[in-house]
Design an enzyme around this catalytic site. Structure first.
Site, PDB file in Angstrom:
ATOM      1  N   HIS A 107      10.345 -30.244  -9.931  1.00 50.49           N
ATOM      2  CA  HIS A 107      11.028 -28.958  -9.987  1.00 50.49           C
ATOM      3  C   HIS A 107      12.485 -29.172 -10.392  1.00 50.49           C
ATOM      4  O   HIS A 107      13.033 -30.269 -10.218  1.00 50.49           O
ATOM      5  CB  HIS A 107      10.973 -28.269  -8.626  1.00 50.49           C
ATOM      6  CG  HIS A 107       9.607 -27.778  -8.261  1.00 50.49           C
ATOM      7  ND1 HIS A 107       9.413 -26.751  -7.371  1.00 50.49           N
ATOM      8  CD2 HIS A 107       8.374 -28.160  -8.656  1.00 50.49           C
ATOM      9  CE1 HIS A 107       8.126 -26.516  -7.230  1.00 50.49           C
ATOM     10  NE2 HIS A 107       7.466 -27.372  -8.002  1.00 50.49           N
TER      11      HIS A 107
ATOM     12  N   GLU B 231      15.417 -28.238  -9.156  1.00 54.33           N
ATOM     13  CA  GLU B 231      16.370 -28.657  -8.130  1.00 54.33           C
ATOM     14  C   GLU B 231      16.128 -30.111  -7.718  1.00 54.33           C
ATOM     15  O   GLU B 231      17.087 -30.857  -7.484  1.00 54.33           O
ATOM     16  CB  GLU B 231      16.267 -27.724  -6.916  1.00 54.33           C
ATOM     17  CG  GLU B 231      16.656 -26.291  -7.206  1.00 54.33           C
ATOM     18  CD  GLU B 231      15.515 -25.419  -7.745  1.00 54.33           C
ATOM     19  OE1 GLU B 231      15.721 -24.204  -7.845  1.00 54.33           O
ATOM     20  OE2 GLU B 231      14.428 -25.946  -8.072  1.00 54.33           O
TER      21      GLU B 231
ATOM     22  N   CYS C 196      12.123 -22.556  -4.355  1.00 55.14           N
ATOM     23  CA  CYS C 196      10.882 -22.442  -3.589  1.00 55.14           C
ATOM     24  C   CYS C 196      11.061 -23.189  -2.256  1.00 55.14           C
ATOM     25  O   CYS C 196      12.095 -23.826  -2.016  1.00 55.14           O
ATOM     26  CB  CYS C 196       9.717 -23.029  -4.382  1.00 55.14           C
ATOM     27  SG  CYS C 196       9.837 -24.823  -4.613  1.00 55.14           S
TER      28      CYS C 196
ATOM     29  N   CYS D  83      11.778 -27.052  -2.729  1.00 56.17           N
ATOM     30  CA  CYS D  83      13.164 -27.352  -3.103  1.00 56.17           C
ATOM     31  C   CYS D  83      14.128 -26.978  -1.986  1.00 56.17           C
ATOM     32  O   CYS D  83      15.100 -27.694  -1.728  1.00 56.17           O
ATOM     33  CB  CYS D  83      13.519 -26.643  -4.402  1.00 56.17           C
ATOM     34  SG  CYS D  83      12.526 -27.222  -5.805  1.00 56.17           S
TER      35      CYS D  83
ATOM     36  N   ASP E 178       2.461 -23.140 -10.754  1.00 55.26           N
ATOM     37  CA  ASP E 178       3.745 -23.728 -10.364  1.00 55.26           C
ATOM     38  C   ASP E 178       4.150 -23.294  -8.974  1.00 55.26           C
ATOM     39  O   ASP E 178       4.708 -24.076  -8.218  1.00 55.26           O
ATOM     40  CB  ASP E 178       4.836 -23.355 -11.369  1.00 55.26           C
ATOM     41  CG  ASP E 178       6.102 -24.158 -11.128  1.00 55.26           C
ATOM     42  OD1 ASP E 178       6.043 -25.390 -11.232  1.00 55.26           O
ATOM     43  OD2 ASP E 178       7.140 -23.548 -10.818  1.00 55.26           O
TER      44      ASP E 178
END
Length: 143
Positions: free
Chosen positions: A50, A52, A77, A80, A140
């Site tokens: 991801h 981040e 999310c 993260c 995702d």
């Protein structure tokens, strides 16, 4: 849009150009970018890549994250957000908090200051992606 959010958006655009999910992030300390990343889950076939997380990986091991600010194009999310809380990043600036709810409440419950912006470019890049790639987006976010 400020310089740091512009840089995070450039990361998101790079991911999109590579065939990935258009989310980008930069980590800032003392008004200097010390890490940057974009979502590379599709490009690397890696569910942990991801934006981040890639940003933190690219920043490398640093003694403390307490005085850093994470700029991200979209609300992080839970995955993260867990890293943000784990490493003690106290401030997150979000370009678009409306397209994806993410883990805002979780971060706030763990004393992370979140500054939600309403950046048209951040919102539009992800909304267009979701419209054109709904199955990939659902994958995702774990749906």
């Amino acid at each position: 849009m400020d310089t740091f959010m512009t840089e995070a958006l450039a990361e998101a655009q790079q991911s999109l150009q590579e065939g990935g999910i258009p989310i980008g992030a930069v980590l800032v300390r003392n008004n200097e970018i010390i890490g940057r990343g974009h979502n590379q889950r599709v490009q690397r076939n890696d569910p942990t890549a991801h934006a981040e997380i890639e940003c933190l990986r690219n920043a490398g091991c640093i003694r403390s994250y307490k005085d850093t600010i994470l700029y991200t194009t979209h609300m992080p999310c839970y995955f993260c957000a867990g890293a943000i809380v784990q490493f003690g990043i106290e401030t997150v600036v979000v370009g678009d908090a409306g397209t994806f709810q993410g883990a805002a409440d979780f971060m706030r419950d763990h004393w992370v200051r979140i500054y939600e912006r309403d950046e048209d470019e951040c919102r539009q890049i992800l909304q267009d992606f979701i419209k054109n790639n709904p199955k990939l987006w659902d994958e995702d976010i774990g749906q």
